[in-house]
Design a protein around this motif. Structure first.
Motif, PDB file in Angstrom:
ATOM      1  N   ARG A  10      37.222  42.969  38.356  1.00  0.00           N
ATOM      2  CA  ARG A  10      37.022  41.637  37.768  1.00  0.00           C
ATOM      3  C   ARG A  10      37.163  40.557  38.846  1.00  0.00           C
ATOM      4  N   ASP A  11      38.170  40.692  39.711  1.00  0.00           N
ATOM      5  CA  ASP A  11      38.397  39.702  40.764  1.00  0.00           C
ATOM      6  C   ASP A  11      37.252  39.680  41.784  1.00  0.00           C
ATOM      7  N   ILE A  12      36.724  40.840  42.114  1.00  0.00           N
ATOM      8  CA  ILE A  12      35.600  40.899  43.063  1.00  0.00           C
ATOM      9  C   ILE A  12      34.375  40.204  42.470  1.00  0.00           C
ATOM     10  N   LEU A  13      34.059  40.513  41.222  1.00  0.00           N
ATOM     11  CA  LEU A  13      32.906  39.856  40.588  1.00  0.00           C
ATOM     12  C   LEU A  13      33.109  38.348  40.510  1.00  0.00           C
ATOM     13  N   ARG A  14      34.307  37.928  40.165  1.00  0.00           N
ATOM     14  CA  ARG A  14      34.602  36.493  40.052  1.00  0.00           C
ATOM     15  C   ARG A  14      34.483  35.812  41.418  1.00  0.00           C
ATOM     16  N   SER A  15      35.040  36.421  42.457  1.00  0.00           N
ATOM     17  CA  SER A  15      35.015  35.791  43.785  1.00  0.00           C
ATOM     18  C   SER A  15      33.598  35.693  44.350  1.00  0.00           C
ATOM     19  N   ARG A  16      32.735  36.604  43.958  1.00  0.00           N
ATOM     20  CA  ARG A  16      31.348  36.598  44.447  1.00  0.00           C
ATOM     21  C   ARG A  16      30.400  35.900  43.471  1.00  0.00           C
ATOM     22  N   ASN A  17      30.919  35.402  42.387  1.00  0.00           N
ATOM     23  CA  ASN A  17      30.071  34.814  41.343  1.00  0.00           C
ATOM     24  C   ASN A  17      29.026  35.808  40.852  1.00  0.00           C
ATOM     25  N   GLY A  18      29.361  37.085  40.918  1.00  0.00           N
ATOM     26  CA  GLY A  18      28.447  38.132  40.461  1.00  0.00           C
ATOM     27  C   GLY A  18      27.268  38.359  41.377  1.00  0.00           C
ATOM     28  N   ASP A  19      27.305  37.800  42.594  1.00  0.00           N
ATOM     29  CA  ASP A  19      26.171  37.897  43.506  1.00  0.00           C
ATOM     30  C   ASP A  19      26.522  38.765  44.714  1.00  0.00           C
ATOM     31  N   GLY A  20      25.532  39.423  45.287  1.00  0.00           N
ATOM     32  CA  GLY A  20      25.723  40.204  46.497  1.00  0.00           C
ATOM     33  C   GLY A  20      26.354  41.566  46.264  1.00  0.00           C
ATOM     34  N   ILE A  21      26.197  42.116  45.083  1.00  0.00           N
ATOM     35  CA  ILE A  21      26.748  43.430  44.752  1.00  0.00           C
ATOM     36  C   ILE A  21      25.795  44.506  45.279  1.00  0.00           C
ATOM     37  N   ARG A  22      26.326  45.553  45.893  1.00  0.00           N
ATOM     38  CA  ARG A  22      25.489  46.622  46.422  1.00  0.00           C
ATOM     39  C   ARG A  22      25.714  47.961  45.736  1.00  0.00           C
ATOM     40  N   ALA A  23      26.925  48.199  45.221  1.00  0.00           N
ATOM     41  CA  ALA A  23      27.206  49.520  44.668  1.00  0.00           C
ATOM     42  C   ALA A  23      28.166  49.423  43.501  1.00  0.00           C
ATOM     43  N   LEU A  24      28.104  50.440  42.675  1.00  0.00           N
ATOM     44  CA  LEU A  24      28.962  50.551  41.510  1.00  0.00           C
ATOM     45  C   LEU A  24      29.450  51.992  41.442  1.00  0.00           C
ATOM     46  N   VAL A  25      30.755  52.161  41.365  1.00  0.00           N
ATOM     47  CA  VAL A  25      31.336  53.492  41.222  1.00  0.00           C
ATOM     48  C   VAL A  25      31.838  53.617  39.789  1.00  0.00           C
ATOM     49  N   VAL A  26      31.457  54.693  39.132  1.00  0.00           N
ATOM     50  CA  VAL A  26      31.823  54.907  37.735  1.00  0.00           C
ATOM     51  C   VAL A  26      32.563  56.227  37.615  1.00  0.00           C
ATOM     52  N   ASN A  27      33.744  56.195  37.007  1.00  0.00           N
ATOM     53  CA  ASN A  27      34.473  57.433  36.804  1.00  0.00           C
ATOM     54  C   ASN A  27      34.655  57.692  35.311  1.00  0.00           C
ATOM     55  N   SER A  28      34.884  58.922  34.996  1.00  0.00           N
ATOM     56  CA  SER A  28      35.081  59.339  33.613  1.00  0.00           C
ATOM     57  C   SER A  28      36.410  60.078  33.514  1.00  0.00           C
ATOM     58  N   GLY A  29      37.120  59.862  32.437  1.00  0.00           N
ATOM     59  CA  GLY A  29      38.346  60.620  32.222  1.00  0.00           C
ATOM     60  C   GLY A  29      39.612  59.887  32.578  1.00  0.00           C
ATOM     61  N   CYS A  30      39.528  58.607  32.899  1.00  0.00           N
ATOM     62  CA  CYS A  30      40.715  57.815  33.198  1.00  0.00           C
ATOM     63  C   CYS A  30      40.809  56.669  32.204  1.00  0.00           C
ATOM     64  N   ALA A  31      41.986  56.392  31.740  1.00  0.00           N
ATOM     65  CA  ALA A  31      42.178  55.249  30.854  1.00  0.00           C
ATOM     66  C   ALA A  31      42.167  53.967  31.683  1.00  0.00           C
ATOM     67  N   ASN A  32      41.797  52.862  31.039  1.00  0.00           N
ATOM     68  CA  ASN A  32      41.800  51.571  31.728  1.00  0.00           C
ATOM     69  C   ASN A  32      43.206  51.040  31.928  1.00  0.00           C
ATOM     70  N   ALA A  33      44.139  51.517  31.153  1.00  0.00           N
ATOM     71  CA  ALA A  33      45.518  51.036  31.234  1.00  0.00           C
ATOM     72  C   ALA A  33      46.368  51.847  30.284  1.00  0.00           C
ATOM     73  N   SER A  61      22.343  49.867  45.151  1.00  0.00           N
ATOM     74  CA  SER A  61      21.128  49.072  45.281  1.00  0.00           C
ATOM     75  C   SER A  61      20.740  49.027  46.749  1.00  0.00           C
ATOM     76  N   GLU A  62      19.452  49.176  47.022  1.00  0.00           N
ATOM     77  CA  GLU A  62      18.993  49.119  48.406  1.00  0.00           C
ATOM     78  C   GLU A  62      19.092  47.708  48.974  1.00  0.00           C
ATOM     79  N   THR A  63      19.163  46.717  48.105  1.00  0.00           N
ATOM     80  CA  THR A  63      19.342  45.327  48.531  1.00  0.00           C
ATOM     81  C   THR A  63      20.465  44.710  47.699  1.00  0.00           C
ATOM     82  N   ARG A  64      20.942  43.576  48.139  1.00  0.00           N
ATOM     83  CA  ARG A  64      21.974  42.887  47.365  1.00  0.00           C
ATOM     84  C   ARG A  64      21.389  42.478  46.013  1.00  0.00           C
ATOM     85  N   CYS A  65      22.202  42.541  44.975  1.00  0.00           N
ATOM     86  CA  CYS A  65      21.726  42.172  43.646  1.00  0.00           C
ATOM     87  C   CYS A  65      22.856  41.497  42.874  1.00  0.00           C
ATOM     88  N   SER A  66      22.561  41.056  41.686  1.00  0.00           N
ATOM     89  CA  SER A  66      23.563  40.419  40.836  1.00  0.00           C
ATOM     90  C   SER A  66      24.246  41.465  39.978  1.00  0.00           C
TER      91      SER A  66
END
Length: 121
Positions: A96-119, A72-77
């Motif tokens: 999850r911890d980053i979103l919780r600590s920021r209350n979902g505010d001030g997010i600038r980027a999202l990295v998405v990967n494919s081919g990895c299991a969550n656990a 995002s060119e600016t901070r967003c939720s």
């Protein structure tokens, strides 16, 4: 590393005047079975930059993009839904911890990967 990231983001900002209509594999070939999932019209929301590439997350994937970044060119939720698996991988708990600590505010980027299991799956 931070200098490279800053330079990369600066380059993305310069591309903001370009409109990307859809994402396709790097070589442009879309298998017939997947064509219904690739949009052929529309644009990304104004103020967001998108890029993706092949980085080799899985050795068996030798040609399809498996890493994307949305900036995002600016901070967003931001908001997300995470697995409730008892054996969560580090990216799940960190995100999850980053979103919780920021209350979902001030997010600038999202990295998405494919081919990895969550656990452990």
């Amino acid at each position: 590393m931070i200098r490279e990231w800053t330079t990369w983001l600066r380059g993305l900002r310069q591309l903001s005047s370009h409109i990307r209509h859809y994402s396709a594999p790097i070589d442009g070939f879309i298998p017939a079975a997947k064509q219904k999932y690739v949009p052929t019209s529309g644009t990304y929301p104004k103020g967001f930059l998108v890029s993706g590439t092949h980085v080799g997350v899985k050795p068996s994937n030798t040609r399809f993009p498996d890493l994307a970044i949305i900036v995002s060119e600016t901070r967003c939720s931001g908001a997300a839904v995470f697995t409730k698996n008892k054996f969560q991988a580090a990216p799940v708990t960190v995100s999850r911890d980053i979103l919780r600590s920021r209350n979902g505010d001030g997010i600038r980027a999202l990295v998405v990967n494919s081919g990895c299991a969550n656990a452990v799956t």
